[in-house]
Design an enzyme around this catalytic site. Structure first.
Site, mmCIF file in Angstrom:
data_model
loop_
_atom_site.group_PDB
_atom_site.id
_atom_site.type_symbol
_atom_site.label_atom_id
_atom_site.label_comp_id
_atom_site.label_asym_id
_atom_site.label_seq_id
_atom_site.Cartn_x
_atom_site.Cartn_y
_atom_site.Cartn_z
ATOM 1 C CB ALA A 246 -0.118 5.235 -2.827
ATOM 2 C CG HIS A 247 -1.586 0.172 -2.830
ATOM 3 N ND1 HIS A 247 -1.315 -0.051 -1.668
ATOM 4 C CD2 HIS A 247 -2.750 0.917 -2.793
ATOM 5 C CE1 HIS A 247 -2.517 0.127 -0.974
ATOM 6 N NE2 HIS A 247 -3.161 0.732 -1.884
ATOM 7 C CG ASN A 248 -3.528 -1.067 -6.685
ATOM 8 O OD1 ASN A 248 -2.900 -2.007 -7.269
ATOM 9 N ND2 ASN A 248 -4.480 -1.289 -5.901
#
Length: 340
Positions: A246-248
């Site tokens: 997922a993001h980050n």
């Protein structure tokens, strides 16, 4: 600051106009100040705008300027800060609308040819039938792009890379000697959702993905770009098929993830971490160096260096094995009782 290879800064907008557009109320600051960029709360400076979801986020990060979108419960915390403030019932949904007015994602110009004239292909690059190469893409020498792969504008691919058929790559910088198997999706928008007055809305993402040298990513794996920051995969890490990152998320060097691993947003994973199949990691966890997580485990807590964890929820392996053995003994004792 946004990466201008992938995003375009639109015209700045006065705070008073943003308030009218979003339905938010100016409670602090000059209504005529210009807002140029969106930002995370951590990186907020003059000319930028960010949102705060709760008091915890506000007390963790004290900015030196800019505009904060906040709800009524958080306004008292920022009252002494050198920032302007908009009050909104849902700071996230108001931020989403404002963000799309200030920044747009770059898109290649419409054309009939599959390889943009502004793309730079170094010596020995192989482009297979049906592949689409967007504006300002740079592909290093000796790299191969598989049939029907799509490389969106601004992407950089290093030397001697192999991009599988049907891959889709956007908002990404790739190092040398990287292998992406067929069907991977790199740089897509992650799951960020805000609750607005008319229901759920998607939070825009303005970050990128960075993949270091020597990484291998298996078929149909997906890696989301950051919301503001970077999703990164460290050198020589090997990721199996059907993995979701997922993001980050930040992944260190020489990690190995088996199939169906799922990593939630903003997880920090150090070096030489091994994850068995179907491991799940909840958001904002930190996993240390040389950690082993056995198949099917669900990680709900941070894991220190050098430990092996197992189970659902995951815990140190020796503790998990003792608990399994104890439950097995209790089960056997229950079976031996009369009437069972």
């Amino acid at each position: 600051m946004i990466d201008q290879r992938f995003y375009t800064q639109l015209s700045p907008i006065a705070l008073v106009d943003l308030a009218k557009q979003s339905g938010a109320q100016i409670v602090r600051g000059d209504p005529q100040i210009l807002v140029h960029f969106v930002s995370s709360l951590r990186d907020l400076t003059a000319g930028n705008i960010a949102f705060a979801r709760n008091k915890k986020h506000l007390t963790d990060h004290i900015p030196t300027g800019g505009v904060i979108i906040a709800d009524r419960a958080t306004l008292d915390v920022i009252s002494q800060w050198p920032v302007a403030a908009l009050q909104a019932q849902s700071s996230q949904s108001v931020f989403a609308g404002i963000a799309n007015s200030l920044i747009s994602s770059r898109k290649s110009k419409s054309r009939s040819d599959l390889v943009s004239k502004s793309a730079v292909l170094d010596s020995g690059v192989e482009i297979n039938p049906g592949a689409v190469i967007g504006d300002d893409v740079h592909i290093g020498s000796g790299s191969r792009i598989g049939a029907n792969a799509v490389i969106e504008c601004g992407v950089e691919i290093g030397r001697n890379c192999d991009i599988g058929s049907g891959a889709h790559i956007a908002f990404t910088q790739i190092g040398n000697d990287v292998r992406l198997m067929p069907g991977v999706v790199i740089g897509g928008q992650g799951l960020g959702v805000a609750k607005g007055q008319e229901g759920l809305i998607d939070m825009p993402h303005f970050g990128v993905v960075q993949i270091a040298d020597g990484v291998t990513i298996g078929a149909n794996t997906t890696i989301d770009r950051g919301v503001f920051d970077t999703t990164s995969i460290g050198a020589r890490s090997k990721i199996d098929n059907l993995v979701q990152i997922a993001h980050n998320v930040e992944i260190g060097e020489d990690c190995i993830f088996a199939a169906h691993v799922g990593i939630s947003g903003s997880v920090r994973i150090a070096n030489r971490v091994l994850m068995g199949g179907r491991v799940g990691v909840t958001d904002h966890r930190t996993i240390g160096n040389d950690v082993v997580i056995t198949a099917g485990s669900a990680v709900l807590h941070d894991i220190p260096d050098g430990q092996t964890w197992s189970g659902y929820p995951a815990k140190p392996n020796r503790r998990y094995l003792r608990e399994v053995a104890t439950l097995s003994k209790l089960s056997q004792q229950t079976k031996k009782k009369p009437g069972n």
